[in-house]
Design an enzyme around this catalytic site. Structure first.
Site, PDB file in Angstrom:
ATOM      1  N   ILE A  97       0.665  -1.353   0.052  1.00 52.53           N
ATOM      2  CA  ILE A  97       0.057  -0.096  -0.009  1.00 52.53           C
ATOM      3  C   ILE A  97       0.831   1.105  -0.024  1.00 52.53           C
ATOM      4  O   ILE A  97       0.388   2.207  -0.292  1.00 52.53           O
ATOM      5  CB  ILE A  97      -0.898  -0.014   1.289  1.00 52.53           C
ATOM      6  CG1 ILE A  97       0.068  -0.100   2.474  1.00 52.53           C
ATOM      7  CG2 ILE A  97      -1.913  -1.214   0.991  1.00 52.53           C
ATOM      8  CD1 ILE A  97      -0.882   0.161   3.738  1.00 52.53           C
ATOM      9  N   LYS A  98       1.874   1.141   0.529  1.00 53.52           N
ATOM     10  CA  LYS A  98       2.899   2.168   0.533  1.00 53.52           C
ATOM     11  C   LYS A  98       2.366   3.500   1.039  1.00 53.52           C
ATOM     12  O   LYS A  98       2.602   4.756   0.620  1.00 53.52           O
ATOM     13  CB  LYS A  98       3.554   2.572  -1.032  1.00 53.52           C
ATOM     14  CG  LYS A  98       4.549   1.104  -1.592  1.00 53.52           C
ATOM     15  CD  LYS A  98       5.092   1.658  -2.889  1.00 53.52           C
ATOM     16  CE  LYS A  98       5.813   0.658  -3.337  1.00 53.52           C
ATOM     17  NZ  LYS A  98       5.004  -0.625  -3.742  1.00 53.52           N
ATOM     18  N   ARG A  99       1.818   3.308   2.076  1.00 55.25           N
ATOM     19  CA  ARG A  99       1.205   4.665   2.648  1.00 55.25           C
ATOM     20  C   ARG A  99       2.530   5.136   3.414  1.00 55.25           C
ATOM     21  O   ARG A  99       3.466   4.897   3.982  1.00 55.25           O
ATOM     22  CB  ARG A  99       0.337   4.203   3.751  1.00 55.25           C
ATOM     23  CG  ARG A  99      -1.042   3.619   3.340  1.00 55.25           C
ATOM     24  CD  ARG A  99      -1.878   4.622   2.199  1.00 55.25           C
ATOM     25  NE  ARG A  99      -2.989   4.002   2.025  1.00 55.25           N
ATOM     26  CZ  ARG A  99      -3.143   3.407   0.955  1.00 55.25           C
ATOM     27  NH1 ARG A  99      -2.515   3.104  -0.041  1.00 55.25           N
ATOM     28  NH2 ARG A  99      -4.552   3.055   0.370  1.00 55.25           N
TER      29      ARG A  99
END
Length: 288
Positions: A97-99
């Site tokens: 998700i690479k938040r």
């Protein structure tokens, strides 16, 4: 056991292949598409067959949320179902998700992806906004054994734009990120000797491989870049630690393997590629 401990055990048992379920609808062979169903429902069925075919030779699975978001609500239902299918196998699932956000926003991201419909075992994060963008996830690591893979030195060509810039003390930006996360991760060491805070270390820039592995002996690596992006098994093996301590992702290489195996069903082709990749990497690890 933490989820990183479970990942360590899974790699020991099944090998280091991380099957990337970055499933675009166009990847589905035309003869398996059911046009009475939605795109998302077709993706779920495709993923189900991929999972069933590869679960005995995969260390884990990674699900890239963007491929599902692009299909709207239909896609997000497919995303949730795919996560559940992987978790039902007992193998770890990484939500890619690479938040990267701070304070209450990060708390909500943590709740969204460590509980409820989108629950995953491990998630990916971007550290650009600082350590206070990581800290809201840490209670889940401590209390539930959840895991993080934080972007450090990535596999894309643009890694050179920022990650390789030199600091005044001679380190690169990626060294600063790795050092900071490694220090933070010392409070989250599991039974396997690895922290619940791992790093994303691309396998396409291999000049520093030995130094990076030596610098972070208690850090598990998520290693993208094998195959389609140009990473070779001999190079990627340098990032492993006695054939463990890392998982090597392949998405298109496995999902689209049927295009290079004429006459073979897509799920059987995925299995064949998964096994080939596993043997390729383990063979190079055994040489070290």
């Amino acid at each position: 056991m933490t989820n990183m401990d479970k990942l360590y055990a899974s790699v020991a048992a099944n090998g280091p292949v991380c099957v990337g379920l970055d499933t675009e609808f166009s990847y589905l062979p035309a003869d398996v598409v059911d046009y009475t169903k939605t795109a998302g429902e077709n993706v779920v069925e495709f993923n189900r067959r991929i999972i069933e075919a590869t679960k005995a030779s995969a260390g884990c699975y990674k699900v890239q949320i963007a491929y599902y978001e692009s299909l709207g609500l239909d896609g997000m239902r497919a995303y949730a179902e795919t996560l559940k299918m992987v978790r039902a196998t007992g193998l770890p699932v990484i939500a890619d998700i690479k938040r990267g956000d701070i304070a209450k926003t990060a708390e909500m991201y943590a709740k969204a992806h460590f509980t409820g419909d989108f629950e995953a075992d491990i998630i990916t994060l971007a550290p650009y906004m600082g350590l206070d963008s990581i800290s809201p996830y840490l209670p889940y690591c401590k209390e539930q054994g959840k895991g993080l893979f934080v972007l450090c030195r990535t596999s894309n060509p643009g890694a050179k734009d920022f990650e390789y810039k030199k600091l005044e003390d001679g380190r690169h930006v990626y060294d600063l990120v790795g050092d900071s996360l490694s220090e933070l991760g010392k409070d989250y060491i599991g039974e396997s000797g690895y922290s619940s805070i791992g790093l994303v270390i691309g396998g396409t820039h291999t000049e520093e491989a030995t130094a990076i592995r030596a610098a972070y002996p208690q850090t598990f690596f998520l290693i993208p870049g094998y195959g389609a992006q140009g990473g070779k098994a001999a190079d990627i093996a340098q990032y492993m630690n006695n054939s463990n301590g890392g998982v090597v992702n392949s998405s298109r290489g496995i999902l689209l393997a049927y295009k290079k195996q004429p006459g073979v069903a897509f799920d059987e082709a995925a299995y064949n590629e998964c096994v080939r990749m596993k043997e390729d990497i383990q063979g190079e690890c055994n040489k070290l």
